[in-house]
Design a protein around this motif. Structure first.
Motif, mmCIF file in Angstrom:
data_model
loop_
_atom_site.group_PDB
_atom_site.id
_atom_site.type_symbol
_atom_site.label_atom_id
_atom_site.label_comp_id
_atom_site.label_asym_id
_atom_site.label_seq_id
_atom_site.Cartn_x
_atom_site.Cartn_y
_atom_site.Cartn_z
ATOM 1 N N ILE A 114 0.580 -6.041 8.015
ATOM 2 C CA ILE A 114 -0.496 -6.412 7.114
ATOM 3 C C ILE A 114 -1.745 -6.701 7.946
ATOM 4 N N ASN A 159 -11.963 -15.736 2.058
ATOM 5 C CA ASN A 159 -11.297 -14.575 2.646
ATOM 6 C C ASN A 159 -11.737 -14.311 4.076
ATOM 7 N N ASN A 177 0.826 -1.208 0.000
ATOM 8 C CA ASN A 177 0.000 0.000 0.000
ATOM 9 C C ASN A 177 0.860 1.258 0.000
ATOM 10 N N GLU A 219 -6.281 -8.801 4.796
ATOM 11 C CA GLU A 219 -5.365 -8.736 3.662
ATOM 12 C C GLU A 219 -4.413 -9.928 3.668
ATOM 13 N N GLU A 258 -6.339 -12.908 2.270
ATOM 14 C CA GLU A 258 -6.585 -12.756 0.835
ATOM 15 C C GLU A 258 -5.311 -12.983 0.027
ATOM 16 N N ARG A 259 -4.229 -12.364 0.453
ATOM 17 C CA ARG A 259 -2.970 -12.513 -0.281
ATOM 18 C C ARG A 259 -2.465 -13.947 -0.229
#
Length: 279
Positions: free
Chosen positions: A14, A75, A4, A18, A21-22
């Motif tokens: 993080i 997620n 970001n 996120e 998801e990553r």
């Protein structure tokens, strides 16, 4: 892999969402790639290489299971569950990396005469396994590289991957496909030059990490990756329709196309973070 705006100067933790998801994005993409690497290695071994064939088959099933399991998560899955999953997958990635390096050693010491796995191809797929392994470690440790560093690092890695792909395509096409072989050779030269430029930019850090330079860097790479991606798509379609002469497995043609498309996604997301625009 993606950072970001506020992480440019030094990184930040993080978020749990996120992280999940990553992690799932990485595992879903790379587990399929690792599974297919196992198949390609197996197809390149000689009939008498029964132990190596058995090991390749074992890795195929390991990463097939990982791929299926990754799609069972969402997620909204608990981050601790994903952290444990990342650790499990990281071990599998480390193991297939070791297997690929062992195969490379056997080839380079002339212990597999007559096999059909190019040394550069085996080195190539081992680099991808090591990349995957390190990505999972970084995610679990919450390491977020500053954006400018990440842009250069990721492009150096993937530009080399694209250059390798062009070389493989040129070698696996039948020599009578002269025009396509020439196109593949030109792509190889183009991406070698882009890789040299990326390494030059890397060597000039931190002074090279300005927004105008990085933005131009991404734009230039995007143009070439789009062209290569489209060439791969055309080659894949022609191979599937039996319209060109080659020894390229149709799945390998689709495999390298997907990796180029993945690289484009990375470039676009980096560009969006760099310029503050939406993808």
């Amino acid at each position: 892999m993606y950072w970001n705006e506020e992480q440019q100067s030094g990184g930040s933790n993080i978020s749990p969402m996120e992280f999940v998801e990553r992690s799932l994005e990485e595992i879903r993409f790379w587990s399929r790639i690792m599974k297919e690497h196992s198949l390609f290695l197996r197809l390149g071994f000689r009939c008498e290489d029964t132990q190596l064939i058995a090991e390749a088959n074992q890795f195929f099933h390991i990463f097939e299971r990982i791929e299926q399991q990754s799609h069972a998560f969402t997620n909204q899955t608990d981050p601790m569950t994903i952290r444990r999953f990342n650790s499990e997958v990281q071990v599998a990635a480390a193991n297939i990396y070791a297997f690929k390096r062992k195969v490379l050693g056997l080839i380079l010491s002339c212990q597999l005469p007559g096999a059909n796995n190019f040394p550069l191809l085996v080195d190539h797929i081992s680099r991808e396994a090591n990349y995957f392994r390190k990505r999972l470690i970084e995610l679990n440790e919450g390491k977020l590289v500053p954006l400018a560093d990440a842009i250069i690092k990721e492009n150096v890695f993937f530009l080399r991957i694209m250059a390798d792909h062009a070389k493989f395509i040129g070698h696996l096409l039948d020599p009578s496909e002269r025009k396509l072989v020439d196109i593949a050779r030109n792509f190889s030269n183009d991406f070698d030059e882009l890789l040299f430029q990326a390494r030059d930019l890397d060597g000039m850090r931190p002074y090279s990490q300005t927004v105008p330079l990085l933005d131009q860097f991404l734009d230039q790479n995007r143009v070439s990756v789009v062209s290569l991606r489209d060439f791969k798509k055309t080659a894949r379609d022609l191979i599937e329709e039996c319209k060109i002469k080659s020894i390229i497995h149709p799945l390998l043609a689709d495999h390298v196309y997907r990796e180029a498309d993945h690289f484009l996604t990375i470039i676009d997301m980096f560009d969006a973070h760099l310029t503050g625009t939406n993808v």
